[in-house]
Design a protein around this motif. Structure first.
Motif, PDB file in Angstrom:
ATOM      1  N   LYS A   1    -114.744 128.475  62.090  1.00 18.99           N
ATOM      2  CA  LYS A   1    -113.314 128.389  61.796  1.00 18.99           C
ATOM      3  C   LYS A   1    -112.964 127.004  61.265  1.00 18.99           C
ATOM      4  CE  LYS A   1    -108.771 129.081  63.940  1.00 18.99           C
ATOM      5  NZ  LYS A   1    -108.052 129.447  65.190  1.00 18.99           N
ATOM      6  N   ARG A   2    -113.572 125.961  61.865  1.00 16.39           N
ATOM      7  CA  ARG A   2    -113.340 124.597  61.375  1.00 16.39           C
ATOM      8  C   ARG A   2    -113.799 124.463  59.934  1.00 16.39           C
ATOM      9  NH1 ARG A   2    -115.549 120.336  59.780  1.00 16.39           N
ATOM     10  NH2 ARG A   2    -117.599 121.329  59.879  1.00 16.39           N
ATOM     11  N   GLN A   3    -114.951 125.064  59.622  1.00 17.60           N
ATOM     12  CA  GLN A   3    -115.472 124.998  58.258  1.00 17.60           C
ATOM     13  C   GLN A   3    -114.538 125.705  57.280  1.00 17.60           C
ATOM     14  OE1 GLN A   3    -119.583 126.199  57.880  1.00 17.60           O
ATOM     15  NE2 GLN A   3    -120.172 125.181  59.788  1.00 17.60           N
ATOM     16  N   ALA A   4    -113.989 126.833  57.708  1.00 18.68           N
ATOM     17  CA  ALA A   4    -113.084 127.580  56.833  1.00 18.68           C
ATOM     18  C   ALA A   4    -111.845 126.758  56.508  1.00 18.68           C
ATOM     19  CB  ALA A   4    -112.687 128.899  57.494  1.00 18.68           C
ATOM     20  N   TRP A   5    -111.257 126.114  57.513  1.00 17.80           N
ATOM     21  CA  TRP A   5    -110.076 125.285  57.276  1.00 17.80           C
ATOM     22  C   TRP A   5    -110.425 124.052  56.441  1.00 17.80           C
ATOM     23  CZ3 TRP A   5    -105.372 126.773  57.385  1.00 17.80           C
ATOM     24  CH2 TRP A   5    -104.954 127.780  58.267  1.00 17.80           C
TER      25      TRP A   5
END
Length: 261
Positions: free
Chosen positions: A115-119
């Motif tokens: 999720k951090r990578q997506a943001w």
């Protein structure tokens, strides 16, 4: 103004980091437990039918942040056992108030990192869009000014004239150079994110405790992340209960505020 604003934000971030509160985790062995040093860390060992060893990965923790505990389990039974973070609970006693603490599973940490990578990718895309917009206007230059003077007619009469002017020119070479730079920066930004993401996932896979079958006489372990409470003036009691094949092993740690930090 943009430079001043960025400097102001940077100073604010540094100031916030400087105001962080820190605590120290210290293991307190109970009856039937031993306190030893392993790899430079104070480790508590509980010996029953099974053996469990627990130590903070680092003694100094940031207030309200996660603490990393290194947990190793030895299967002392004659049967295979299944072990994971589902068999670990944590709690904190602050001034007599007991609260349960979140123990993060491997799957939760992997999902969190993705999720951090997506943001981060969204942020990089927005930055790339802004760079492209700036590059699109890079080839234009505006010139403006005023003029004044006197004119004379054929009859010898004069008149004062004044006004303003503006013009826009376009430099295609400058525009293309700006587009190339924006594209290169965008590609480099995404490449860094991909490398960072792969390294983070690799680190989680190699260090975090995962669900495993432990064979008789074998050891299994890894790092377990626990959401620690805010550090306060009074010492707090942190308890970890590690249950192996139905056998509970309770470990006590004291979280104390680090003076001068």
């Amino acid at each position: 103004m943009r430079i001043v604003t960025r400097i102001g934000i940077l100073l604010l971030i540094v100031g916030m980091q400087g105001c962080a509160t820190y605590g120290r985790l210290s293991g307190v062995p109970s009856d039937g437990q031993k306190s030893v040093f392993k790899d430079g860390r104070k480790t508590l060992i509980s010996i029953k039918q099974n053996i469990v060893a627990v130590s903070p990965d680092t003694e100094i923790v940031t207030s309200g942040q996660r603490g990393d505990f290194v947990i190793a389990v030895n299967n002392g039974t004659s049967q295979d056992i299944l072990f994971s973070t589902e068999h670990i609970t944590a709690s904190a006693d602050t001034n007599g108030q007991l609260s349960m603490l979140k123990v993060f599973s491997y799957d939760e940490l992997i999902a969190e990192e993705k999720k951090r990578q997506a943001w981060a990718a969204v942020g990089a895309a927005l930055q790339g869009f802004a760079d492209s917009m700036n590059a699109a206007n890079a080839g234009y230059s505006n010139t403006s000014g005023t003029y004044s003077g006197s004119v004379y007619s054929n009859y010898g009469k004069s008149a004062n004239v004044y006004g303003s002017y503006s013009s826009t020119t376009y430099n295609s070479a400058a525009a293309q150079a700006a587009r190339n730079t924006a594209q290169a920066n965008s590609e480099a930004r995404f490449a860094r994110l991909q490398v960072e993401g792969r390294e983070n996932l690799k680190n989680l896979s190699s260090t975090i405790l995962k669900k495993e079958t432990i064979f008789p006489g074998a050891w299994q372990g890894g790092i377990v992340k626990v959401a620690l409470p805010e550090v306060v003036q009074q010492p707090q009691e942190i308890k970890l209960v590690v249950t192996v094949a139905g056998e509970p092993h309770e470990f006590t740690f004291t979280q104390e505020k680090v003076q001068g930090k």
